[in-house]
Scaffold this motif. Structure first.
Motif, PDB file in Angstrom:
ATOM      1  N   ALA A 230       0.837  -1.204   0.000  1.00  0.00           N
ATOM      2  CA  ALA A 230       0.000   0.000   0.000  1.00  0.00           C
ATOM      3  C   ALA A 230       0.873   1.255   0.000  1.00  0.00           C
ATOM      4  CB  ALA A 230      -0.914  -0.011   1.220  1.00  0.00           C
TER       5      ALA A 230
ATOM      6  N   TYR B 147      -4.059   1.101   4.439  1.00  0.00           N
ATOM      7  CA  TYR B 147      -5.272   0.607   5.115  1.00  0.00           C
ATOM      8  C   TYR B 147      -4.856   0.228   6.526  1.00  0.00           C
ATOM      9  CZ  TYR B 147      -7.793  -3.730   6.548  1.00  0.00           C
ATOM     10  OH  TYR B 147      -8.412  -4.735   7.233  1.00  0.00           O
TER      11      TYR B 147
ATOM     12  N   ASN C  23     -15.433  -7.591   6.999  1.00  0.00           N
ATOM     13  CA  ASN C  23     -14.066  -7.053   7.070  1.00  0.00           C
ATOM     14  C   ASN C  23     -13.942  -5.742   6.286  1.00  0.00           C
ATOM     15  OD1 ASN C  23     -11.435  -7.129   8.058  1.00  0.00           O
ATOM     16  ND2 ASN C  23     -10.649  -8.089   6.196  1.00  0.00           N
TER      17      ASN C  23
ATOM     18  N   ARG D  43      -9.327 -20.143   9.091  1.00  0.00           N
ATOM     19  CA  ARG D  43      -9.522 -18.994   8.178  1.00  0.00           C
ATOM     20  C   ARG D  43      -9.738 -19.480   6.746  1.00  0.00           C
ATOM     21  NH1 ARG D  43      -5.190 -14.192   8.804  1.00  0.00           N
ATOM     22  NH2 ARG D  43      -6.635 -13.005   7.515  1.00  0.00           N
TER      23      ARG D  43
ATOM     24  N   SER E  93      -0.584 -12.595   3.318  1.00  0.00           N
ATOM     25  CA  SER E  93      -2.042 -12.759   3.369  1.00  0.00           C
ATOM     26  C   SER E  93      -2.706 -12.112   2.157  1.00  0.00           C
ATOM     27  CB  SER E  93      -2.625 -12.226   4.674  1.00  0.00           C
ATOM     28  OG  SER E  93      -2.581 -10.834   4.728  1.00  0.00           O
TER      29      SER E  93
ATOM     30  N   GLY F 231     -11.420 -12.267   3.440  1.00  0.00           N
ATOM     31  CA  GLY F 231     -10.333 -13.094   3.976  1.00  0.00           C
ATOM     32  C   GLY F 231      -9.254 -12.228   4.601  1.00  0.00           C
ATOM     33  N   SER F 232      -8.868 -11.166   3.898  1.00  0.00           N
ATOM     34  CA  SER F 232      -7.875 -10.215   4.388  1.00  0.00           C
ATOM     35  C   SER F 232      -8.021  -8.929   3.572  1.00  0.00           C
ATOM     36  CB  SER F 232      -6.467 -10.791   4.217  1.00  0.00           C
ATOM     37  OG  SER F 232      -5.515  -9.921   4.767  1.00  0.00           O
TER      38      SER F 232
ATOM     39  N   SER G 114      -6.184  -6.436   2.601  1.00  0.00           N
ATOM     40  CA  SER G 114      -5.234  -6.113   1.534  1.00  0.00           C
ATOM     41  C   SER G 114      -5.373  -7.062   0.332  1.00  0.00           C
ATOM     42  CB  SER G 114      -3.804  -6.158   2.077  1.00  0.00           C
ATOM     43  OG  SER G 114      -3.575  -7.374   2.762  1.00  0.00           O
TER      44      SER G 114
ATOM     45  N   ARG H  22      -7.010  -5.986  -3.052  1.00  0.00           N
ATOM     46  CA  ARG H  22      -6.240  -5.237  -4.056  1.00  0.00           C
ATOM     47  C   ARG H  22      -5.427  -6.163  -4.960  1.00  0.00           C
ATOM     48  NH1 ARG H  22      -4.451  -1.823   0.974  1.00  0.00           N
ATOM     49  NH2 ARG H  22      -2.692  -3.266   0.736  1.00  0.00           N
TER      50      ARG H  22
ATOM     51  N   SER I  24      -1.911  -7.953  12.012  1.00  0.00           N
ATOM     52  CA  SER I  24      -2.642  -6.755  11.581  1.00  0.00           C
ATOM     53  C   SER I  24      -4.029  -6.668  12.220  1.00  0.00           C
ATOM     54  CB  SER I  24      -2.815  -6.755  10.066  1.00  0.00           C
ATOM     55  OG  SER I  24      -1.576  -6.681   9.445  1.00  0.00           O
ATOM     56  N   THR I  25      -4.767  -7.778  12.202  1.00  0.00           N
ATOM     57  CA  THR I  25      -6.153  -7.731  12.680  1.00  0.00           C
ATOM     58  C   THR I  25      -6.202  -7.293  14.146  1.00  0.00           C
ATOM     59  OG1 THR I  25      -6.618  -9.528  11.141  1.00  0.00           O
ATOM     60  CG2 THR I  25      -8.280  -9.092  12.825  1.00  0.00           C
TER      61      THR I  25
ATOM     62  N   MET J 107       0.073   6.555  10.067  1.00  0.00           N
ATOM     63  CA  MET J 107      -0.382   5.234  10.522  1.00  0.00           C
ATOM     64  C   MET J 107       0.497   4.746  11.679  1.00  0.00           C
ATOM     65  SD  MET J 107      -0.604   1.643   8.401  1.00  0.00           S
ATOM     66  CE  MET J 107       1.140   1.273   8.425  1.00  0.00           C
TER      67      MET J 107
ATOM     68  N   ASP K 205       5.060  -1.352   6.511  1.00  0.00           N
ATOM     69  CA  ASP K 205       3.819  -2.010   6.933  1.00  0.00           C
ATOM     70  C   ASP K 205       3.892  -2.391   8.410  1.00  0.00           C
ATOM     71  OD1 ASP K 205       2.344  -1.894   4.466  1.00  0.00           O
ATOM     72  OD2 ASP K 205       3.944  -3.132   3.657  1.00  0.00           O
TER      73      ASP K 205
HETATM   74  C1  DP6 Z   1      -0.206  -2.289   7.305  1.00  0.00           C
HETATM   75  O1  DP6 Z   1      -4.880  -6.857   5.062  1.00  0.00           O
HETATM   76  O2  DP6 Z   1      -3.238  -7.927   6.666  1.00  0.00           O
HETATM   77  O3  DP6 Z   1      -0.156  -3.830   5.485  1.00  0.00           O
HETATM   78  O4  DP6 Z   1      -7.774  -7.271   6.876  1.00  0.00           O
HETATM   79  O5  DP6 Z   1      -6.954  -7.821   9.158  1.00  0.00           O
HETATM   80  O6  DP6 Z   1      -6.262  -9.259   7.210  1.00  0.00           O
HETATM   81  P1  DP6 Z   1      -6.656  -7.868   7.700  1.00  0.00           P
HETATM   82  O7  DP6 Z   1      -5.378  -6.953   7.532  1.00  0.00           O
HETATM   83  P2  DP6 Z   1      -4.260  -6.887   6.404  1.00  0.00           P
HETATM   84  O8  DP6 Z   1      -3.649  -5.441   6.757  1.00  0.00           O
HETATM   85  C2  DP6 Z   1      -2.714  -4.782   5.992  1.00  0.00           C
HETATM   86  C3  DP6 Z   1      -2.213  -3.586   6.738  1.00  0.00           C
HETATM   87  C4  DP6 Z   1      -0.998  -2.902   6.157  1.00  0.00           C
HETATM   88  C5  DP6 Z   1      -1.386  -1.776   5.212  1.00  0.00           C
HETATM   89  C6  DP6 Z   1      -1.974  -2.159   3.883  1.00  0.00           C
HETATM   90  O9  DP6 Z   1      -1.617  -3.199   3.298  1.00  0.00           O
HETATM   91  O10 DP6 Z   1      -2.800  -1.365   3.394  1.00  0.00           O
END
Ligand code: DP6
Length: 333
Positions: A13, A17, A29, A73, A111, A142-143, A145, A148, A197-198, A248, A288
Motif C-alpha cells: 500500500a 489501510y 471485514n 480462516r 495474506s 479473507g484479508s 489487503s 487489491r 494486523s487484525t 499510521m 507495513d
Molecule cells: C499495514 O490486510 O493484513 O499492510 O484485513 O486484518 O487481514 P486484515 O489486515 P491486512 O492489513 C494490511 C495492513 C498494512 C497496510 C496495507 O496493506 O494497506
C-alpha cells in the motif's frame, strides 16, 4: 466441483489501510479507510483447490499441513466462496495446496496474495460465475489487503459508506505498464513475532487517541495520491505516501500497549532513503506492520538506490520489484 489453480501477486500500500469499520458485520471485514497499492511482480502465491477424495478438508502451505487458526480462516473462506457461488447444499471437502513464491530474502507477509489466490482458485473450482469486483470483495473478507491483489498495477480500494459494504470496491487505477517504477523491499533484521494486523488494528482503534485523526485525514491522501499516480509524478506521490505511512505508525505507537513495529535498522534505512533524496535520487518509503522498509523509485534509479540501502548495517537483503499483473486462474484436468 473441479480442480483449479490460481496465481496472485502480493501488493504494497502506498496509501495505507489500517483499521476496520466498527459499525458493520465483522465478517465483511470492511476497512475504515480507503487505500492505494502497487501489485508487485515476483512475489506471488500459487494455490490449487481440488475435491478431497476422503471427504475431509486438507490444507497445506509450502508442503506443511495447516491446522488451528490458519486452517479455520481457509475453511471459512471456502464457505464464503461457496455461498457467493449460490450453490445449494453443503460445501464439498477440499484439498488446498498453496505455495509462496517470495524470494526468501523478502521477509514479507503473504495474506494479500494468499487470500487473493485462494479466492480465485476456489471460485473456479466451484464454477462460480463471479466478476473481478465480486472476487475482490470476497478476497477482502479473507484479508483486507487481498482485495487489491486481484488486480495488477496501481489499485484503489474505496472505503464506502453502506452498511452492507457494497460500495467498498477495489478497482485498477492504472495497469502495470502505466509507469516504469520499482518497489525495493529492504529486509531489516527480523525480531520477535509482531502483533498481527487484525489484532493491531483493533487495539489501535480502541486505544489510540490519534486513530480518529488518522481516519479523518486519509481520504484526502487517497485522492491526491491517485492523481499523482495518473500523472506519473513521483515527487507528488512520494510525500503523500510517506505522510500516510508515518501517520499510521504514529497512531500505532500511541496505542495501549504501544504498537512499535520498527527495529533500529528500520530507522537507519529511513534515514538512508532521505539521504538518497538529498543526493538527488527520488526515493520514497513506506513501512507495513513489520520492520521492513519498502522504497518506491523510478526504474532507472533502482540499482543505485538498492546498492546504497545494502550498505546500511543490519540490512539483510534488498530485492527489486516491477509492477505486477492481475491474479490469473486455470482450470485443471
Ligand atoms: C499495514 O490486510 O493484513 O499492510 O484485513 O486484518 O487481514 P486484515 O489486515 P491486512 O492489513 C494490511 C495492513 C498494512 C497496510 C496495507 O496493506 O494497506
Amino acid at each position: 466441483m473441479r480442480s483449479a489453480r490460481a496465481t496472485a501477486c502480493s501488493n504494497i500500500a502506498l496509501v495505507k489501510y489500517w483499521g476496520k469499520r466498527a459499525d458493520t458485520d465483522p465478517d465483511l471485514n470492511l476497512p475504515d479507510v480507503g487505500s492505494l497499492s502497487l501489485t508487485l511482480a515476483d512475489l506471488a502465491t500459487v494455490t490449487t483447490v481440488r475435491p478431497a477424495v476422503d471427504g475431509r478438508d486438507h490444507f497445506e502451505l509450502d508442503g506443511v499441513p495447516l491446522d488451528g487458526r490458519p486452517a479455520r480462516r481457509i475453511a471459512e473462506h471456502l464457505d464464503r466462496v461457496w455461498a457467493a457461488a449460490g450453490l445449494r447444499g453443503s460445501r464439498p471437502a477440499c484439498v488446498v495446496e498453496s505455495e509462496n513464491h517470495l524470494p526468501t530474502a523478502a521477509g514479507l507477509a503473504s495474506s494479500a496474495s494468499g487470500f487473493a489466490a485462494l479466492t480465485c482458485a476456489a471460485a473456479a473450482a466451484f464454477e462460480a460465475d463471479l466478476d473481478d469486483a465480486a472476487l475482490s470483495a470476497l478476497a477482502r473478507r479473507g484479508s483486507g489487503s487481498a482485495a487489491r491483489s486481484i488486480f495488477g498495477g496501481f489499485v484503489r480500494l474505496d472505503r464506502g459508506v453502506r452498511p452492507d459494504g457494497s460500495d467498498c470496491v477495489a478497482r485498477p487505477v492504472a495497469g502495470p505498464d502505466h509507469w516504469d517504477v520499482r518497489l525495493l523491499v529492504v529486509r531489516t533484521t527480523t525480531g520477535p513475532k509482531k502483533v498481527g494486523s487484525t489484532e493491531g488494528m483493533e487495539r489501535c482503534r480502541t486505544t489510540s487517541p490519534y486513530y480518529r485523526a488518522w481516519v479523518e485525514t486519509s481520504e484526502a491522501d487517497l485522492d491526491a495520491a491517485t492523481e499523482a499516480v495518473l500523472d506519473r509524478d513521483i515527487d507528488r506521490l512520494g510525500p503523500i505516501m510517506e505522510h500516510s505511512c508515518f501517520k499510521m505508525h504514529a497512531a500505532m505507537m500511541a496505542s495501549r500497549p504501544p504498537l512499535l513495529y520498527w527495529k533500529g535498522t528500520t530507522v537507519d534505512a529511513i534515514h538512508e532513503v532521505w539521504a538518497l533524496r538529498e543526493a538527488g535520487c527520488p526515493a520514497y518509503l513506506t513501512i507495513d506492520a513489520g520492520p521492513h522498509v519498502k522504497v518506491l523509485v523510478p526504474a532507472n534509479r533502482a540499482d543505485e538506490a538498492a546498492g546504497r540501502l545494502r550498505t546500511v548495517p543490519g540490512v539483510e537483503a534488498v530485492t527489486i520489484h516491477a509492477p505486477g499483473p492481475a491474479a490469473r486462474v486455470e482450470v485443471l484436468p
